[in-house]
Design an enzyme around this catalytic site. Structure first.
Site, PDB file in Angstrom:
ATOM      1  N   ARG A  91      30.421 -40.296  54.574  1.00 52.53           N
ATOM      2  CA  ARG A  91      31.322 -39.691  55.567  1.00 52.53           C
ATOM      3  C   ARG A  91      30.906 -40.070  56.975  1.00 52.53           C
ATOM      4  O   ARG A  91      31.740 -40.228  57.846  1.00 52.53           O
ATOM      5  CB  ARG A  91      31.277 -38.157  55.441  1.00 52.53           C
ATOM      6  CG  ARG A  91      32.448 -37.568  54.805  1.00 52.53           C
ATOM      7  CD  ARG A  91      32.551 -36.069  54.927  1.00 52.53           C
ATOM      8  NE  ARG A  91      31.350 -35.284  54.921  1.00 52.53           N
ATOM      9  CZ  ARG A  91      30.731 -34.821  53.835  1.00 52.53           C
ATOM     10  NH1 ARG A  91      31.195 -35.121  52.642  1.00 52.53           N
ATOM     11  NH2 ARG A  91      29.669 -34.072  53.926  1.00 52.53           N
ATOM     12  N   GLY A 103      44.345 -36.886  42.533  1.00 53.26           N
ATOM     13  CA  GLY A 103      44.019 -38.133  41.856  1.00 53.26           C
ATOM     14  C   GLY A 103      42.977 -37.880  40.788  1.00 53.26           C
ATOM     15  O   GLY A 103      42.427 -36.784  40.691  1.00 53.26           O
ATOM     16  N   SER A 162      39.349 -42.243  41.929  1.00 50.70           N
ATOM     17  CA  SER A 162      40.658 -42.838  42.225  1.00 50.70           C
ATOM     18  C   SER A 162      40.782 -43.309  43.667  1.00 50.70           C
ATOM     19  O   SER A 162      41.689 -44.054  43.994  1.00 50.70           O
ATOM     20  CB  SER A 162      41.769 -41.824  41.936  1.00 50.70           C
ATOM     21  OG  SER A 162      41.630 -40.706  42.796  1.00 50.70           O
ATOM     22  N   GLY A 163      39.884 -42.824  44.537  1.00 48.25           N
ATOM     23  CA  GLY A 163      39.980 -43.121  45.962  1.00 48.25           C
ATOM     24  C   GLY A 163      40.575 -41.976  46.756  1.00 48.25           C
ATOM     25  O   GLY A 163      40.831 -42.099  47.949  1.00 48.25           O
ATOM     26  N   ALA A 221      32.795 -27.909  51.673  1.00 46.44           N
ATOM     27  CA  ALA A 221      32.300 -28.430  50.396  1.00 46.44           C
ATOM     28  C   ALA A 221      32.203 -27.284  49.402  1.00 46.44           C
ATOM     29  O   ALA A 221      31.517 -26.295  49.650  1.00 46.44           O
ATOM     30  CB  ALA A 221      30.938 -29.076  50.598  1.00 46.44           C
ATOM     31  N   THR A 222      32.876 -27.431  48.263  1.00 47.05           N
ATOM     32  CA  THR A 222      32.885 -26.352  47.274  1.00 47.05           C
ATOM     33  C   THR A 222      31.804 -26.495  46.212  1.00 47.05           C
ATOM     34  O   THR A 222      31.569 -25.556  45.453  1.00 47.05           O
ATOM     35  CB  THR A 222      34.262 -26.270  46.580  1.00 47.05           C
ATOM     36  OG1 THR A 222      34.514 -27.498  45.904  1.00 47.05           O
ATOM     37  CG2 THR A 222      35.367 -25.977  47.580  1.00 47.05           C
ATOM     38  N   HIS A 224      27.602 -38.571  49.465  1.00 45.58           N
ATOM     39  CA  HIS A 224      28.893 -38.266  50.092  1.00 45.58           C
ATOM     40  C   HIS A 224      28.732 -38.026  51.591  1.00 45.58           C
ATOM     41  O   HIS A 224      29.535 -38.512  52.395  1.00 45.58           O
ATOM     42  CB  HIS A 224      29.543 -37.039  49.444  1.00 45.58           C
ATOM     43  CG  HIS A 224      30.337 -37.353  48.230  1.00 45.58           C
ATOM     44  ND1 HIS A 224      31.655 -37.716  48.281  1.00 45.58           N
ATOM     45  CD2 HIS A 224      30.006 -37.349  46.919  1.00 45.58           C
ATOM     46  CE1 HIS A 224      32.106 -37.937  47.063  1.00 45.58           C
ATOM     47  NE2 HIS A 224      31.121 -37.716  46.207  1.00 45.58           N
ATOM     48  N   ALA A 276      39.295 -38.981  38.710  1.00 47.24           N
ATOM     49  CA  ALA A 276      37.926 -39.270  39.138  1.00 47.24           C
ATOM     50  C   ALA A 276      37.837 -40.727  39.591  1.00 47.24           C
ATOM     51  O   ALA A 276      38.374 -41.620  38.948  1.00 47.24           O
ATOM     52  CB  ALA A 276      36.956 -39.013  37.987  1.00 47.24           C
ATOM     53  N   GLU A 298      29.163 -25.213  53.243  1.00 54.83           N
ATOM     54  CA  GLU A 298      29.180 -25.063  51.789  1.00 54.83           C
ATOM     55  C   GLU A 298      29.877 -23.762  51.430  1.00 54.83           C
ATOM     56  O   GLU A 298      29.451 -22.684  51.841  1.00 54.83           O
ATOM     57  CB  GLU A 298      27.758 -25.133  51.246  1.00 54.83           C
ATOM     58  CG  GLU A 298      27.152 -26.508  51.449  1.00 54.83           C
ATOM     59  CD  GLU A 298      25.735 -26.637  50.945  1.00 54.83           C
ATOM     60  OE1 GLU A 298      25.226 -25.695  50.305  1.00 54.83           O
ATOM     61  OE2 GLU A 298      25.137 -27.695  51.204  1.00 54.83           O
TER      62      GLU A 298
END
Length: 188
Positions: free
Chosen positions: A53, A9, A13-14, A33-34, A49, A11, A61
């Site tokens: 969550r 999706g 976008s959900g 997490a990248t 974020h 930015a 990470e």
């Protein structure tokens, strides 16, 4: 049920919210997490974020060795969410890694995993052509990655305005055909 799902999706976008919702029935949830935290604004985004969550996630990470992290985190019955492929591509380019080789390694690794994996990625090819070579390279690498991951995935979902659209549906498990012996036994 799908084992590997790619959620695409734009930015905001959900797509992340949708990907996280896929984890609700799993007890063991790992978030790979990248993003590399390079400034205060990025730290605020990461903290936000994590708060959104909620509890129940183990966060690791993983800015570069995504295939290795997936192998290490994989558990039968577990759930791994990778957020996000486009940031990982950015990291590979920034650190002068071979993006094609890393992508192949990732796709090969996905085929061997036992748990459920959901990959989140931005669809960056819907806008204008970038005005500089580095941005064009990023767009091209991200597009190639999304195409390769779509082939490797059992299911692909595109999210726009918070609405998920299935682009590729997981095939149901094949039903076993009864053997000739079992047919004879039923005839009696």
């Amino acid at each position: 049920m799908s084992r590997v799902t790619l959620v695409l999706g734009g930015a905001r976008s959900g797509k992340s919210r949708h990907a996280e919702a896929l984890a609700t029935r799993y007890n063991q949830r790992i978030y790979l997490a990248t993003a590399e935290i390079i400034d205060a604004e990025m730290r605020e985004r990461v903290d936000l974020h994590r708060a959104q969550r909620g509890k129940g996630w183990q966060t690791l990470e993983v800015p570069l060795d995504l295939a290795g992290a997936l192998r290490d985190a994989d558990r039968p019955g577990g759930f791994i969410l990778v957020e996000c492929i486009t940031i990982w591509i950015n990291n590979l380019i920034y650190h002068d890694k071979d993006v094609a080789a890393e992508l192949k390694l990732l796709c090969d690794t996905l085929a061997k995993l036992k748990g459920r994996v959901v990959l989140v990625s931005n669809e960056v090819g819907l806008g204008i052509v970038p005005d500089n070579a580095l941005a064009r390279r990023f767009r091209d690498e991200a597009g190639r990655a999304n195409q390769a991951l779509a082939v490797a995935a059992d299911e692909v979902i595109f999210v726009a305005a918070g609405l998920p659209m299935v682009l590729k549906k997981a095939k149901p498990p094949a039903r076993r055909k009864p053997s000739k012996t079992s047919k004879r036994a039923r005839r009696g």
